[in-house]
Design an enzyme around this catalytic site. Structure first.
Site, mmCIF file in Angstrom:
data_model
loop_
_atom_site.group_PDB
_atom_site.id
_atom_site.type_symbol
_atom_site.label_atom_id
_atom_site.label_comp_id
_atom_site.label_asym_id
_atom_site.label_seq_id
_atom_site.Cartn_x
_atom_site.Cartn_y
_atom_site.Cartn_z
ATOM 1 N N TYR A 32 0.826 -1.208 0.000
ATOM 2 C CA TYR A 32 0.000 0.000 0.000
ATOM 3 C C TYR A 32 0.860 1.257 0.000
ATOM 4 O O TYR A 32 2.089 1.182 0.136
ATOM 5 C CB TYR A 32 -0.962 -0.016 1.195
ATOM 6 C CG TYR A 32 -0.353 0.338 2.533
ATOM 7 C CD1 TYR A 32 0.544 -0.513 3.172
ATOM 8 C CD2 TYR A 32 -0.667 1.542 3.156
ATOM 9 C CE1 TYR A 32 1.093 -0.185 4.400
ATOM 10 C CE2 TYR A 32 -0.125 1.881 4.390
ATOM 11 C CZ TYR A 32 0.754 1.014 5.007
ATOM 12 O OH TYR A 32 1.306 1.350 6.211
ATOM 13 N N ARG A 99 -9.126 -19.445 -0.909
ATOM 14 C CA ARG A 99 -7.958 -19.408 -0.032
ATOM 15 C C ARG A 99 -6.972 -20.541 -0.315
ATOM 16 O O ARG A 99 -7.341 -21.711 -0.316
ATOM 17 C CB ARG A 99 -8.421 -19.486 1.424
ATOM 18 C CG ARG A 99 -7.288 -19.253 2.396
ATOM 19 C CD ARG A 99 -7.694 -19.495 3.840
ATOM 20 N NE ARG A 99 -6.473 -19.614 4.620
ATOM 21 C CZ ARG A 99 -5.960 -18.642 5.356
ATOM 22 N NH1 ARG A 99 -6.571 -17.493 5.460
ATOM 23 N NH2 ARG A 99 -4.821 -18.821 5.990
ATOM 24 N N LYS A 145 6.450 -1.750 1.731
ATOM 25 C CA LYS A 145 5.294 -1.193 2.447
ATOM 26 C C LYS A 145 4.149 -2.202 2.370
ATOM 27 O O LYS A 145 3.214 -2.074 1.581
ATOM 28 C CB LYS A 145 4.921 0.187 1.892
ATOM 29 C CG LYS A 145 4.130 1.023 2.885
ATOM 30 C CD LYS A 145 4.159 2.488 2.503
ATOM 31 C CE LYS A 145 3.131 3.310 3.244
ATOM 32 N NZ LYS A 145 3.315 3.408 4.687
ATOM 33 N N GLU A 177 13.084 2.712 13.389
ATOM 34 C CA GLU A 177 12.115 3.741 12.981
ATOM 35 C C GLU A 177 10.918 3.658 13.903
ATOM 36 O O GLU A 177 10.956 2.936 14.904
ATOM 37 C CB GLU A 177 11.722 3.538 11.509
ATOM 38 C CG GLU A 177 11.068 2.188 11.246
ATOM 39 C CD GLU A 177 10.662 1.975 9.798
ATOM 40 O OE1 GLU A 177 10.529 2.941 9.037
ATOM 41 O OE2 GLU A 177 10.465 0.801 9.428
ATOM 42 N N LEU A 201 11.509 1.566 6.421
ATOM 43 C CA LEU A 201 10.848 2.018 5.203
ATOM 44 C C LEU A 201 11.549 3.299 4.733
ATOM 45 O O LEU A 201 11.847 4.177 5.551
ATOM 46 C CB LEU A 201 9.370 2.311 5.488
ATOM 47 C CG LEU A 201 8.576 2.684 4.241
ATOM 48 C CD1 LEU A 201 8.313 1.460 3.378
ATOM 49 C CD2 LEU A 201 7.254 3.345 4.614
HETATM 50 C C1 LIG Z 1 7.045 1.853 9.160
HETATM 51 C C2 LIG Z 1 7.011 3.209 8.547
HETATM 52 N N1 LIG Z 1 8.147 3.930 8.489
HETATM 53 C C3 LIG Z 1 8.164 5.170 7.956
HETATM 54 C C4 LIG Z 1 7.007 5.764 7.465
HETATM 55 C C5 LIG Z 1 7.062 7.147 6.884
HETATM 56 O O1 LIG Z 1 6.944 7.078 5.487
HETATM 57 P P1 LIG Z 1 6.343 8.286 4.634
HETATM 58 O O2 LIG Z 1 7.132 9.498 4.984
HETATM 59 O O3 LIG Z 1 6.537 7.848 3.235
HETATM 60 O O4 LIG Z 1 4.900 8.416 5.019
HETATM 61 C C6 LIG Z 1 5.803 5.043 7.495
HETATM 62 C C7 LIG Z 1 4.586 5.637 6.969
HETATM 63 O O5 LIG Z 1 3.505 5.157 7.139
HETATM 64 C C8 LIG Z 1 5.806 3.739 8.042
HETATM 65 O O6 LIG Z 1 4.672 3.008 8.089
#
Ligand SMILES: Cc1ncc(COP(=O)(O)O)c(C=O)c1O
Length: 280
Positions: A32, A99, A145, A177, A201
């Site tokens: 997503y 499934r 993501k 993070e 991410l």
């Molecule tokens: C795990 C994670 N890290 C970092 C971010 C920040 O990413 P972005 O700046 O692209 O929203 C998100 C955003 O939802 C996230 O889910």
């Protein structure tokens, strides 16, 4: 009510649309994006779509749309929503099939929702947020993501129950993070954040902040730090599409970042970010 898009139709988000056998529902088998639209213009849309296609390729998912096609749908959804400032969620899953863990021979499902901004009250933003340190229990492909957010949900819920807005995740003694944000500390005028790797991410807001730091001549060091270093920082902040640049001022045990007030670096980044997104 939010407006939604599901496999070719525009619907209200509370209308039934996803069959029981949809693989996002059954397995979380999808990826997503969350994109913010400011005054009708999606912010850093190319970067978001690039990340969506990378996430999809990483799970061997053929979305069935190219970037231009997704841009057209995003434009139409934005326009039909009647909103000018919105949070747009794009979901792509491995489709609708009985499934079975193995990949089905069916097209992907693509859905989107257009929701009004979840605006953070100005006083909350001015005060900064509290965070809780929490073990990072996720898999080792955090750069994808993925729709699978169970460890993120559990950590954020634990943080909320301690009066904190975000959980800062720690793996092997290093801050990775947040559950839905990237995390930064500031020490001696330099910003530090975990380097891009499979453990975080690659945030789009992180990319924007890196560019802003470059413009403002603030050193941006991609090097991990420990929870202890974070506690001793001059400033801390998180970034994400929906929180933008948010100062962190307090930990779950009541200890403060410096004097417990948002610092000048986060403020400068936020001001510039607002200008970039046309909010001034
Ligand atoms: C795990 C994670 N890290 C970092 C971010 C920040 O990413 P972005 O700046 O692209 O929203 C998100 C955003 O939802 C996230 O889910």
């Amino acid at each position: 009510m939010a407006l939604a898009y599901c496999n070719g139709s525009f619907i209200q988000s509370d209308e039934p649309a996803v069959p029981i056998d949809e693989r996002g529902h059954q397995f979380g088998d999808g990826v997503y994006e969350v994109i913010r639209v400011y005054q009708g213009r999606p912010f850093m849309l190319d970067e978001h779509l690039d990340r969506l296609f990378k996430s999809a390729a990483a799970i061997r998912l053929e979305i069935g749309h190219d970037g231009e096609s997704l841009k057209r749908i995003i434009g139409e959804l934005t326009q039909k929503s009647g909103l000018s400032d919105l949070d747009l969620y794009v979901q792509a899953t491995r489709g609708i099939a009985p499934r079975n863990h193995l990949f089905p021979a069916c097209p992907a499902s693509v859905s989107m929702t257009a929701k009004p901004f979840r605006e953070i009250p100005a006083d909350a933003r001015a005060a900064g947020i509290s965070v809780m340190l929490h073990p990072d229990e996720r898999w080792l492909n955090c750069w994808i993501k993925s729709l699978n957010l169970l460890p993120n949900i559990l950590a954020k819920q634990a943080a909320s129950e301690r009066g904190c807005l975000e959980a800062v995740l720690v793996r092997d003694g290093q801050v990775t993070e947040g559950t839905s944000s990237n995390v930064y500390m500031v020490k001696d005028g330099a910003i530090r954040t975990a380097p891009l790797s499979n453990q975080i991410l690659a945030g789009i807001t992180r990319m924007a902040v890196q560019r802003i730091a470059h413009e403002l001549r603030i050193p941006f060091i991609e090097q991990s730090f420990t929870p202890e270093e974070l506690r001793q920082a001059d400033e801390a902040f998180i970034t994400s599409t929906t929180t933008e640049v948010m100062p962190v001022v307090r930990f779950e045990d009541g200890s403060l970042v410096r004097d417990g007030k948002p610092g000048p670096v986060a403020r400068a980044l936020y001001e510039r970010f607002r200008a970039m997104t046309g909010q001034d």
